[in-house]
Design a protein around this motif. Structure first.
Motif: not given
Length: 404
Positions: A21-27
């Motif tokens: 949620d914090e890193y992968v999807y936004p990336a």
């Protein structure tokens, strides 16, 4: 069989879900933007290296490897729900955790069959994420679904092996960090036992006579984050005899040992891909209106979503049973179940993603949503690691044997 998550699995699941949620999807969008600006399409976007550093910092690293000396020491049953989570973003998440094929299988081979020198030279940098690797087995001139057809020659000449052959769809070979190939070929092409003709050798990418000829596309995709897929020529490439993995004639057995875990890992991630497709389907269904009512109020959409949920729950239980068997009776004891999940999972997930694409209309086949790429990946897994028909043949013969 008890498939309840133990305390360690629950802890890692919580950390991994938060990491996604914090890193992968936004990336995901960031990686696409950065990739468009790269000098080479095979270079890694900066955000991917940032994800790897963060995953390692959080202890989400090498989760796939059951060998506690080298990996996280998780059982297949513990790893299954974690691999499923990474399947929701199959281009970024497995790479971020150093749990991406073909490196995973290659690390398993080196950990299980490599000698001390081979593990020091190649396994350790792979475990550290410093290099990438490729597994060179499939060939364009023969039906590679039957591994005994392999025609690449590995001929001993004094204290060297000479490798000559042509491979294709060699995953990871386009990545500039790919430094080593595990090559399967025949050291004894006329041997009486067709399963003892093959061997595996380590061939550094910069070996004279090794040429990465071209990139191979998959449904038009170049599969950049995976390291691409390449056609590779071995033209009298020479490596020292100590580059042999295991023993001469052991290549077929090593390949089978490698492919068992690989098949279940793919199926674990496929379930995550299906969950992502269901989520996207539901979001679309409640946000779009057609013919006077929301798509989610259309009966056919109800059927699609309900059927998808039933299929995913069935598949998850079968995968968990397979993982449990692999842990308790070994890969050979779980042979039937490994083949069953390899047949059932890609086929069902392709159907789920296909219905999600249908719900999105033109958007479903576009680059604005992940569905088209998910479809290409899932459909390919009906071929990779053995086509469905080969597994069906083997599974049916095993069932029929009970009645002969």
């Amino acid at each position: 069989m008890d498939f309840a998550f133990d305390a360690r699995t629950e802890e890692l699941r919580g950390k991994l879900l938060a990491f996604m949620d914090e890193y992968v999807y936004p990336a995901e969008a960031v990686a696409e933007e950065q990739r468009a600006a790269l000098a080479s399409p095979w270079d890694s976007p900066a955000v991917v290296e940032e994800l790897k550093a963060e995953a390692r910092r959080q202890g989400l690293w090498n989760l796939f490897l059951p060998d506690a000396e080298y990996g996280a020491g998780l059982t297949n049953l513990q790893y299954a729900p974690l691999a499923e989570i990474t399947g929701r973003s199959p281009q970024l998440a497995p790479t971020a955790l150093n749990c991406a094929a073909p490196d995973t299988g290659n690390m398993e081979v080196l950990a299980q069959f490599g000698d001390e020198r081979q593990r020091k030279q190649w396994l350790e940098p792979l475990l550290a994420g410093e290099i990438r690797s490729a597994f060179a087995m499939t060939e364009p001139e023969v039906a590679s679904s039957d591994a005994t057809n392999i025609t690449t020659h590995i001929e001993r000449d004094g204290d060297e092996y000479v490798i000559t052959g042509r491979k294709w769809y060699i995953s990871g070979a386009m990545n500039p960090d790919c430094r080593i190939f595990i090559v399967m070929g025949k050291t004894d092409p006329d041997g009486a036992d067709i399963r003892r003709q093959q061997s595996m050798v380590l061939v550094p990418r910069d070996t004279p006579g090794v040429t990465v000829e071209r990139a191979m596309r998959v449904f038009g995709y170049e599969d950049h984050y995976h390291g691409g897929h390449a056609e590779v020529i071995f033209d009298h490439a020479r490596v020292p005899v100590p580059n042999l993995i295991g023993e001469e004639g052991g290549g077929f057995a090593i390949a089978q040992a490698r492919l068992g875990p690989g098949r279940i890992h793919h199926c674990m991630r496929l379930i995550g891909m299906a969950e992502r497709a269901i989520e996207l389907m539901c979001r679309r269904a409640v946000s779009r209106t057609a013919f006077g009512k929301a798509l989610g109020q259309q009966g056919v959409v109800h059927n699609w979503i309900a059927d998808a949920r039933v299929q995913v729950e069935q598949l998850r239980l079968l995968v968990l049973k397979t993982a449990w068997l692999m842990d308790t009776v070994g890969n050979r004891g779980a042979h039937t179940e490994i083949q069953a999940i390899k047949i059932a999972t890609p086929r069902a997930v392709v159907g789920i993603i296909d219905r999600a694409i249908q719900l999105y209309g033109a958007g479903g086949v576009s680059q604005d949503f992940p569905l088209a790429e998910l479809y290409a990946a899932a459909r390919t897994l009906m071929i990779a690691d053995g086509p469905d028909e080969v597994h069906q043949r083997s599974l049916a013969r095993r069932e029929l044997k009970k009645y002969l």
